[in-house]
Design a protein around this motif. Structure first.
Motif, PDB file in Angstrom:
ATOM      1  N   LYS A 283       0.829  -1.208   0.000  1.00  0.00           N
ATOM      2  CA  LYS A 283       0.000   0.000   0.000  1.00  0.00           C
ATOM      3  C   LYS A 283       0.868   1.264   0.000  1.00  0.00           C
ATOM      4  O   LYS A 283       0.590   2.218  -0.730  1.00  0.00           O
ATOM      5  CB  LYS A 283      -0.908  -0.011   1.226  1.00  0.00           C
ATOM      6  N   GLU A 284       1.921   1.275   0.809  1.00  0.00           N
ATOM      7  CA  GLU A 284       2.807   2.441   0.884  1.00  0.00           C
ATOM      8  C   GLU A 284       3.504   2.680  -0.460  1.00  0.00           C
ATOM      9  O   GLU A 284       3.583   3.807  -0.937  1.00  0.00           O
ATOM     10  CB  GLU A 284       3.843   2.226   1.986  1.00  0.00           C
ATOM     11  N   PHE A 285       3.998   1.602  -1.081  1.00  0.00           N
ATOM     12  CA  PHE A 285       4.648   1.721  -2.387  1.00  0.00           C
ATOM     13  C   PHE A 285       3.686   2.319  -3.416  1.00  0.00           C
ATOM     14  O   PHE A 285       4.030   3.250  -4.148  1.00  0.00           O
ATOM     15  CB  PHE A 285       5.152   0.356  -2.850  1.00  0.00           C
ATOM     16  N   LEU A 286       2.462   1.801  -3.463  1.00  0.00           N
ATOM     17  CA  LEU A 286       1.476   2.306  -4.436  1.00  0.00           C
ATOM     18  C   LEU A 286       1.112   3.757  -4.154  1.00  0.00           C
ATOM     19  O   LEU A 286       0.951   4.557  -5.091  1.00  0.00           O
ATOM     20  CB  LEU A 286       0.236   1.418  -4.427  1.00  0.00           C
ATOM     21  N   ASN A 287       1.012   4.133  -2.887  1.00  0.00           N
ATOM     22  CA  ASN A 287       0.720   5.530  -2.534  1.00  0.00           C
ATOM     23  C   ASN A 287       1.850   6.459  -2.972  1.00  0.00           C
ATOM     24  O   ASN A 287       1.598   7.576  -3.426  1.00  0.00           O
ATOM     25  CB  ASN A 287       0.468   5.675  -1.032  1.00  0.00           C
ATOM     26  N   ILE A 288       3.088   5.995  -2.834  1.00  0.00           N
ATOM     27  CA  ILE A 288       4.239   6.806  -3.267  1.00  0.00           C
ATOM     28  C   ILE A 288       4.167   7.043  -4.769  1.00  0.00           C
ATOM     29  O   ILE A 288       4.343   8.167  -5.252  1.00  0.00           O
ATOM     30  CB  ILE A 288       5.563   6.127  -2.867  1.00  0.00           C
TER      31      ILE A 288
ATOM     32  N   THR B  44       5.878   6.665 -13.719  1.00  0.00           N
ATOM     33  CA  THR B  44       5.076   6.261 -12.565  1.00  0.00           C
ATOM     34  C   THR B  44       3.613   6.107 -12.976  1.00  0.00           C
ATOM     35  O   THR B  44       2.917   5.239 -12.449  1.00  0.00           O
ATOM     36  CB  THR B  44       5.205   7.281 -11.433  1.00  0.00           C
ATOM     37  N   LYS B  45       3.161   6.915 -13.935  1.00  0.00           N
ATOM     38  CA  LYS B  45       1.784   6.800 -14.426  1.00  0.00           C
ATOM     39  C   LYS B  45       1.570   5.444 -15.079  1.00  0.00           C
ATOM     40  O   LYS B  45       0.575   4.768 -14.805  1.00  0.00           O
ATOM     41  CB  LYS B  45       1.478   7.926 -15.412  1.00  0.00           C
ATOM     42  N   LYS B  46       2.507   5.017 -15.925  1.00  0.00           N
ATOM     43  CA  LYS B  46       2.391   3.711 -16.584  1.00  0.00           C
ATOM     44  C   LYS B  46       2.458   2.584 -15.543  1.00  0.00           C
ATOM     45  O   LYS B  46       1.688   1.622 -15.609  1.00  0.00           O
ATOM     46  CB  LYS B  46       3.495   3.550 -17.628  1.00  0.00           C
TER      47      LYS B  46
ATOM     48  N   HIS C 156       3.342  10.739  -7.172  1.00  0.00           N
ATOM     49  CA  HIS C 156       4.379  11.256  -8.080  1.00  0.00           C
ATOM     50  C   HIS C 156       4.113  10.800  -9.515  1.00  0.00           C
ATOM     51  O   HIS C 156       5.001  10.287 -10.192  1.00  0.00           O
ATOM     52  CB  HIS C 156       5.761  10.764  -7.625  1.00  0.00           C
ATOM     53  N   LEU C 157       2.909  10.996 -10.012  1.00  0.00           N
ATOM     54  CA  LEU C 157       2.525  10.473 -11.323  1.00  0.00           C
ATOM     55  C   LEU C 157       3.219  11.144 -12.508  1.00  0.00           C
ATOM     56  O   LEU C 157       3.068  10.690 -13.632  1.00  0.00           O
ATOM     57  CB  LEU C 157       1.007  10.545 -11.502  1.00  0.00           C
TER      58      LEU C 157
END
Length: 162
Positions: A4-9, A76-78, A13-14
């Motif tokens: 969850k933390e990784f995905l939030n990071i 990060t978006k991809k 930063h998209l």
């Protein structure tokens, strides 16, 4: 770091390139792909005979040999789109530790923990690190300073460890 933390990071930063530092000043090549997202279940017995089980998320990173020399990293978006697609097929285990499986010709294949991140020059750099193996049954299987254990009988079935 938890999944969850990784995905939030990443979601925070998209607009960045996603870079992985697998050792100090050593980065996964810009030619990497996220080739697998694994929900893993470990069901183990330690050397003290105790049963244990847990789950992890493992992200496999692979450097494509046909893209050597590529200079632009996955965004990060991809990456976020990949994780959303995976989550729609196999729900991600958000509260599990996240590990990254990676290796190249200079670094043996290993599972690496994420220890943090930083933003440098428009890049989101995820800091990875190796970890040492550990005995979970030290109290049963390793001698204390007061005990004198002969090397020949340290790990025999009678002692209770492997």
């Amino acid at each position: 770091m938890k999944t969850k933390e990784f995905l939030n990071i990443i979601e925070s930063h998209l607009d960045k390139q996603l870079v992985f530092e697998y050792a100090p000043t050593k980065w996964v090549g810009a030619n990497y792909h996220i080739t697998e997202v694994k929900n893993t279940r470990i069901d183990a017995v330690d050397c003290g005979g105790r049963s244990d089980a847990w789950q992890e998320t493992v992200i496999q990173l692979w450097e494509s040999p046909t893209e050597i020399g590529k200079r632009t990293y996955l965004t990060t978006k991809k990456a976020s789109e990949i994780f959303h697609r995976v989550d729609g097929i196999k729900p991600l285990l958000l509260d599990t530790d996240i590990k990254f499986e990676y290796g190249n010709s200079d670094f043996h294949a290993a599972q690496l923990n994420a220890s943090g991140f930083e933003v440098i020059d428009g890049k989101l750099v995820i800091k990875l690190h190796t970890y040492q193996t550990d005995c979970k049954a030290k109290s049963e299987c390793t001698p204390t300073e007061k005990e004198e254990v002969q090397a020949s009988n340290c790990c025999t079935p009678a002692v209770g460890c492997c």
